[in-house]
Enzyme design. Structure first.
Site, PDB file in Angstrom:
ATOM      1  N   ASP A 300       0.843  -1.192   0.000  1.00 46.63           N
ATOM      2  CA  ASP A 300       0.000   0.000   0.000  1.00 46.63           C
ATOM      3  C   ASP A 300       0.881   1.245   0.000  1.00 46.63           C
ATOM      4  O   ASP A 300       1.960   1.255   0.598  1.00 46.63           O
ATOM      5  CB  ASP A 300      -0.900   0.003   1.247  1.00 46.63           C
ATOM      6  N   HIS A 301       0.430   2.266  -0.684  1.00 46.77           N
ATOM      7  CA  HIS A 301       1.119   3.559  -0.640  1.00 46.77           C
ATOM      8  C   HIS A 301       0.840   4.242   0.698  1.00 46.77           C
ATOM      9  O   HIS A 301      -0.299   4.254   1.176  1.00 46.77           O
ATOM     10  CB  HIS A 301       0.627   4.467  -1.773  1.00 46.77           C
ATOM     11  N   TYR A 456      -4.927   4.691   0.418  1.00 45.83           N
ATOM     12  CA  TYR A 456      -6.093   3.946  -0.074  1.00 45.83           C
ATOM     13  C   TYR A 456      -5.789   3.164  -1.353  1.00 45.83           C
ATOM     14  O   TYR A 456      -6.658   3.000  -2.197  1.00 45.83           O
ATOM     15  CB  TYR A 456      -7.299   4.878  -0.306  1.00 45.83           C
ATOM     16  N   HIS A 457      -4.565   2.629  -1.463  1.00 45.07           N
ATOM     17  CA  HIS A 457      -4.160   1.914  -2.671  1.00 45.07           C
ATOM     18  C   HIS A 457      -3.682   0.497  -2.374  1.00 45.07           C
ATOM     19  O   HIS A 457      -2.631   0.077  -2.866  1.00 45.07           O
ATOM     20  CB  HIS A 457      -3.032   2.681  -3.382  1.00 45.07           C
ATOM     21  N   PRO A 458      -4.403  -0.331  -1.611  1.00 41.84           N
ATOM     22  CA  PRO A 458      -3.913  -1.682  -1.317  1.00 41.84           C
ATOM     23  C   PRO A 458      -3.950  -2.578  -2.553  1.00 41.84           C
ATOM     24  O   PRO A 458      -4.905  -2.548  -3.336  1.00 41.84           O
ATOM     25  CB  PRO A 458      -4.890  -2.186  -0.246  1.00 41.84           C
TER      26      PRO A 458
END
Length: 528
Positions: A300-301, A456-458
């Site tokens: 994730d980011h 919010y980038h999993p």
């Protein structure tokens, strides 16, 4: 096809960024029937979903799964909110709308891992096919596609956005008019997935409802949570168990089931169905059908805020988007030609402010992002109850290199903010604040541990890989290993996270997945 009597050819579990794409493209074969199961409501017109300046208001609403991580050991044991869309369009209905493809070398790296057909040259046509880009057709952009992609007009930039684009030059960063073109490095005014009137263009509005009405061969069951995939004696996926409006049910399919639940829900339903790490499943009393590393490889980011009060009141509704500009650059840890740091400029003071009914209108925020985190996490089951939330353990900052990139991002953000371009609007620094002085590494590290957050980038929890890759869950045609009739098509299949916002890449995955499924169908029919 009716909701109660007929078995569809294909069942798609999840109507998110990829699920809507797969459904629409399969429906273009009029002889095929498609059923989409969506756990959330069918709303696509609620203003908190459609109006960009209400971005964030859907977090913790009925349109959000309302997940939290487990305690993060390297982040002062905080549990961090993980918004994921629970509505038609999935997270594309609640995200920040930045239309960013990542770096083309990301996809060449995927191919180098043995994922044939997933190189940048092979994937570019899918990126182009997905979009109707305001800039027109070119080598890198397409027109006539479902996703409306527009520029944020310079005249609609906030004072902070205008200052950002001047200040980056003072910091030695070049202007790049097209970060989705040949080169990613540099600063830009973002393109966003919005209609020309600057309302959100989600995957649902673009692919399921678009210019024409919903395709007649797609049936959508909203408020319908898939709970388990069922298999026959040959390990072929044949039906889906679900709960709809509190009542359990089962629906069968004639051809295949495609899971498009995202990096949290896709591994969850696979494990509930007996596909996953044997020891973990058996510890919960779930019979293991196929022993695969489902739920591993979570990436994730992450970011931490750099925010100032503004000396100039911002009238937010005059602007097109909370997120306006961004830059891509490198730290000493970057691979050649691959920026490992992104900084976004936003018109809020903090992530928490997104949840407020009336956000503060006198501040702006820089979001320094670690693009290639080395930390890895897991999604596991809390229990065998399908309605229990899974355990989300991203292990943020467990690799010290992530901390180094984030420190560089905060320092560069402060450098840009010190430019004379911000003199007229720069007020007091709220984050990190006066207590964290430049050069005070101990205070800065403590600040990061207290404020590091998800972007919010999993991705990555149903990793794609060749047959020789024991860490892979799906093959290069997105088929779940060890069974038949079952695929995964969403962010979870990414072997390695891309260097940018993830919505556009997941749409691309949906486009390619649909082509793969249709090609395999035609091949099967030809062999009969």
């Amino acid at each position: 096809m009716t909701s109660t009597q007929s078995s569809p050819d294909y069942i798609i579990v999840g109507s998110g960024s990829a699920g809507c794409v797969v459904a629409k493209r399969l429906s273009e074969k009029p002889n095929l029937s498609i059923l989409v199961l969506e756990a959330g409501p069918a709303s696509v017109t609620d203003p908190i979903l459609t109006e960009p300046m209400k971005y964030g208001r859907a977090f913790r609403s009925n349109y959000d799964w309302k997940y939290f991580t487990e305690e993060q050991e390297q982040a002062l044991n905080r549990r961090i909110l993980w918004p994921r869309g629970k509505v038609l369009g999935g997270t594309s209905a609640i995200n920040g709308m930045a239309w960013v493809r990542g770096n083309y070398k990301n996809y060449d790296d995927w191919a180098a891992l043995g994922n044939e057909g997933w190189d940048s040259k092979s994937l570019l046509p899918y990126f182009k096919r997905s979009e109707d880009n305001q800039r027109g057709a070119s080598k890198y952009h397409g027109i006539g596609g479902p996703i409306s992609v527009v520029d944020i007009p310079k005249e609609k930039l906030s004072p902070a956005g205008s200052a950002f684009m001047r200040a980056v030059i003072d910091a030695g960063i070049q202007i790049n008019e097209d970060i989705n073109g040949e080169v990613q490095d540099g600063a830009t005014i973002l393109q966003v997935n919005q209609y020309p009137d600057f309302h959100r263009c989600s995957s649902a509005t673009a692919y399921l409802f678009g210019i024409k009405a919903q395709p007649p061969n797609i049936d959508i069951w909203s408020d319908c949570q898939a709970t388990r995939i069922l298999f026959d004696e040959t390990k072929k996926a044949v039906s889906v168990e679900f709960v709809r409006n509190g009542k359990p049910g089962t629906v069968s399919c004639k051809k295949e089931i495609i899971i498009c639940g995202g990096a949290v829900n896709s591994p969850q339903i696979l494990m509930l169905s007996g596909i996953g790490p044997r020891k973990h499943l058996e510890s919960l009393g779930i019979e293991c059908l196929v022993d695969l590393p489902v739920g591993e490889n979570l990436q994730d980011h992450i970011w931490a805020p750099v925010a100032h009060e503004s000396r100039v009141p911002f009238k937010h509704l005059e602007y097109a988007n909370h997120v306006e500009c961004c830059l891509f650059t490198t730290t000493r840890l970057a691979k050649p030609g691959v920026p490992d740091l992104q900084i976004m400029q936003c018109n809020i003071l903090s992530g928490d402010e997104l949840l407020q009914e009336k956000p503060n209108q006198t501040g702006f925020l820089f979001v320094p992002v670690v693009l290639y985190p080395k930390s890895r996490g897991t999604i596991t089951l809390r229990s065998k109850d399908p309605l229990d939330f899974p355990l989300i353990q991203p292990n943020y900052l467990s690799n010290v290199e992530d901390l180094e990139v984030l420190i560089n991002g905060i320092e560069l953000s402060r450098k840009i903010l010190s430019s004379t371009a911000f003199d007229q609007i720069r007020g007091r620094e709220i984050f990190p604040g006066e207590g964290v002085q430049p050069g005070d590494s101990a205070s800065l590290i403590k600040y990061i541990r207290n404020h590091v957050d998800t972007l919010y980038h999993p991705v990555g929890t149903c990793k794609m890989g060749p047959s020789s890759d024991s860490s892979a869950v799906v093959d290069t045609r997105l088929r779940v290993k060890g069974v038949s009739g079952l695929r995964v098509a969403d962010a979870s299949i990414m072997p390695v996270i891309v260097g940018g916002n993830t919505h556009a890449p997941v749409v691309m995955i949906g486009e390619k997945a649909a082509d793969i499924i249709i090609a395999d169908l035609l091949r099967t029919m030809a062999s009969l």
